[in-house]
Design a protein around this motif. Structure first.
Motif, PDB file in Angstrom:
ATOM      1  N   GLU A  57       0.822  -1.201   0.000  1.00  0.00           N
ATOM      2  CA  GLU A  57       0.000   0.000   0.000  1.00  0.00           C
ATOM      3  C   GLU A  57       0.862   1.259   0.000  1.00  0.00           C
ATOM      4  N   SER A  59       0.403   5.549  -1.523  1.00  0.00           N
ATOM      5  CA  SER A  59      -0.503   6.476  -2.175  1.00  0.00           C
ATOM      6  C   SER A  59      -0.055   6.724  -3.603  1.00  0.00           C
ATOM      7  N   ALA A  60      -1.000   7.195  -4.434  1.00  0.00           N
ATOM      8  CA  ALA A  60      -0.657   7.480  -5.828  1.00  0.00           C
ATOM      9  C   ALA A  60       0.405   8.575  -5.909  1.00  0.00           C
ATOM     10  N   ARG A 121      -5.378   9.422 -14.310  1.00  0.00           N
ATOM     11  CA  ARG A 121      -5.719  10.828 -14.064  1.00  0.00           C
ATOM     12  C   ARG A 121      -6.467  11.426 -15.251  1.00  0.00           C
ATOM     13  N   TYR A 134      -5.595  -0.535 -10.856  1.00  0.00           N
ATOM     14  CA  TYR A 134      -6.273   0.512 -10.081  1.00  0.00           C
ATOM     15  C   TYR A 134      -6.317   0.142  -8.604  1.00  0.00           C
ATOM     16  N   TYR A 135      -6.599  -1.113  -8.325  1.00  0.00           N
ATOM     17  CA  TYR A 135      -6.672  -1.574  -6.936  1.00  0.00           C
ATOM     18  C   TYR A 135      -5.301  -1.505  -6.274  1.00  0.00           C
ATOM     19  N   TYR A 138      -4.721   2.570  -5.911  1.00  0.00           N
ATOM     20  CA  TYR A 138      -5.657   3.352  -5.095  1.00  0.00           C
ATOM     21  C   TYR A 138      -6.286   2.557  -3.943  1.00  0.00           C
ATOM     22  N   HIS A 139      -6.008   1.270  -3.878  1.00  0.00           N
ATOM     23  CA  HIS A 139      -6.475   0.422  -2.769  1.00  0.00           C
ATOM     24  C   HIS A 139      -7.994   0.332  -2.695  1.00  0.00           C
ATOM     25  N   GLU A 140      -8.666   0.464  -3.818  1.00  0.00           N
ATOM     26  CA  GLU A 140     -10.118   0.311  -3.868  1.00  0.00           C
ATOM     27  C   GLU A 140     -10.513  -0.165  -5.250  1.00  0.00           C
TER      28      GLU A 140
END
Length: 566
Positions: A57, A59-60, A121, A134-135, A138-140
């Motif tokens: 994990e 952040s972007a 973006r 994407y997961y 962005y962890h979702e």
């Protein structure tokens, strides 16, 4: 290099039938029917044992401003698994799967990461195309309201179980001599009914040259598991085995998301670096690096991948789906076990003594081989496969090629299991058994063989009709062979047989009858001890020396040596 060349030749003919592509599966087969998946429900539901890997994990923003090599190792491992990159080499070629290149370009994982961040973006629908990427970033999960195709995928697909599939090798069919792999995914729908699909990677060769020298078009194919299973069991008479893999819920989610990314993608198939076993490994290593084979030499085969997973303790249970023949033997307590199959390539040699020529040696090389008299426990079926083999002998320091087999396959079908009845096929070049020089005449034949029993003592009979061209012209013949196999867990496999030839030229290969005995004992995983003896009654018309061993009327051959498989 020799080992690579040999195994490269071995995969030359391992082309499998094709199935429905991911893009066409909905039209060609019933769609997955699993229960609706709400935004709060994980599509990879099931038990949740302790995770094997930490979740990477960041952040972007951190990903954007951190040098690639400074990123956590867990992130780099997952990212390169999603890109099908191993040791700096991308397995996917000539595809739109990557944002930074296609054709045979070498993909830089750092450039692909930067391009992916920029793509997400710029384009809100980018997450719909790459939900696993994407997961990871962005962890979702992507918002299903913006992704109708992915929303339908989430409603219809669950992955609560993941297994590796092994389609048994078929030594009587050369194109199937190395087996085939895929994976199965399964989950319960809203009524509690399990829905199961198979995913496999296959090539679509357009010619012989492309099969060997060039990458060929390939796809990951999706089909209902029952359709996949029956296409091999019924269509090709090959059993299928399923190996349930120990996975966590998080790991299954990675696979679930990544499979959607491969939808409609053309993925180049290469026998040596991206075959069906590699394709399965690329899918499974998305879940965990534990599912990646550390080093597999020249290329990965289906059985090598199965053995690695089992030896690593990653398989929780197994289930077999048998053909009628294999089920017959399983019911008798003698199941087929493909994991016991030895390597395909065989080199044998040793001492040989002839009553005509004295001492000598023999050497035989076989890139595709299963010898019916060999001590192998992988299958109780009595069958022989000999493809592109060359036998060399030497007497009195004069080496010569005594036989070339293009194909010599036959099976002694159990009389109680006639469904496996397979005709013989033989195309070879050789001379008479008395020849001590190269005399390679063509010989073509076909026939049938039968056996009885499934225990340590198994009698057999075969009849073979053929056409041989020798120095005397065309010689049609009929061979009748009667014998018995004896298999013992300590002593190995032994055989004794009698053959009688009927022909226009008073025999076959210069003899009327032959009494033969063979013995084979497996010493290690790759080494066998072999003994054999042959007594021939020759067909020469000269009867002056009849009855004297070593004369032109009789021939005795004895040999002993070893066989090495690799």
């Amino acid at each position: 290099m020799f080992r690579i060349a040999v195994r490269f030749l071995a995969v030359f003919l391992t082309v499998q039938g094709l199935m429905v592509t991911l893009s066409g599966a909905a039209a060609a087969a019933p769609r997955l029917q699993a229960g609706e998946n709400s935004e709060e429900t994980s599509p990879a539901s099931g038990s949740n044992p302790e995770e094997r890997e930490p979740r990477p994990e960041l952040s972007a923003s951190q990903l954007q401003h951190t040098p690639y090599q400074a990123l956590p190792a867990a992130f780099i491992t997952k990212w390169e698994a999603l890109l099908h990159i191993r040791n700096g080499v991308n397995a996917i070629e000539y595809s739109d799967f990557y944002l930074t290149g296609r054709g045979n370009a070498v993909i830089d994982p750092e450039r692909e990461l930067r391009a992916t961040l920029d793509y997400f973006r710029r384009d809100p629908e980018g997450a719909c195309r790459y939900p696993a990427r994407y997961y990871l970033i962005y962890h979702e999960l992507p918002d299903s309201r913006d992704c109708p195709d992915f929303a339908e995928y989430r409603r219809n697909v669950f992955v609560s179980e993941v297994s590796l599939l092994l389609v048994y090798e078929d030594s009587s069919a050369f194109v199937s001599s190395m087996g085939h792999t895929g994976i199965s995914i399964a989950g319960d729908n809203e009524t509690g009914r399990k829905v199961k699909y198979a995913v496999t990677f296959m090539g679509q060769p357009r010619g012989i040259a492309e099969m060997v020298y060039e990458p060929m078009p390939g796809n990951y194919f999706l089909a209902p598991f029952a359709k996949f299973r029956d296409s091999y069991i019924v269509g090709e008479n090959r059993s299928v085995k399923e190996y349930r893999i120990r996975t966590t819920e998080e790991e299954r989610l990675w696979l679930y998301l990544h499979l959607f990314e491969l939808k409609d993608q053309n993925v180049r198939y290469r026998f040596t670096v991206n075959n069906c076993a590699n394709g399965s490994e690329h899918l499974l290593r998305v879940m965990s690096r534990d599912l990646e084979v550390p080093d597999y030499g020249s290329f990965l085969t289906p059985l090598e991948y199965v053995r690695y997973l089992k030896d690593s303790g990653l398989v929780s249970e197994e289930e077999s789906y048998y053909t009628r023949t294999d089920q017959y033997y399983a019911d008798l307590g003698r199941p087929v076990n493909p994991e016991e199959a030895p390597p395909l390539v065989r080199l044998s040699g040793g001492y040989v003594w002839s009553s005509l020529y004295g001492s000598g040696f023999s050497l035989k090389f076989m890139p595709f081989f299963r010898e019916v008299s060999e001590d192998i426990s992988a299958s109780p079926v009595l069958e022989n496969t000999d493809l592109l083999s060359v036998t060399m002998r030497s007497y009195r320091q004069r080496p010569y090629i005594s036989e070339i087999n293009f194909t010599n396959k036959y099976r002694y079908t159990d009389v109680l299991s006639p469904a496996s009845l397979t005709p013989d096929l033989m195309i070879r070049f050789h001379g008479d058994v008395t020849a001590a020089h190269a005399s390679l005449y063509p010989d073509l034949a076909t026939g049938l063989g039968f056996s009885a029993g499934s225990g340590g003592l198994r009698p057999f009979y075969s009849v073979r009709a053929g056409l041989q061209i020798d120095s005397g012209g065309v010689n049609p013949y009929l061979l009748n062979t009667l014998g018995v196999f004896c298999t013992h867990p300590v002593l190995g496999r032994w055989s004794l047989s009698w053959r009688y030839a009927l022909s226009d030229h008073e025999g076959y290969r210069g003899y009327r009858s032959r009494v033969s005995g063979t013995g084979s004992k497996r010493l290690t995983d790759n080494l066998w001890l072999e003994l054999s003896g042959n007594y021939y009654r020759l067909s020469d018309n000269d009867r002056r020396d009849k009855g004297r061993l070593g004369s032109r009327r009789e021939l005795l051959e004895l040999s002993g040596g070893v066989a090495l498989r690799f």
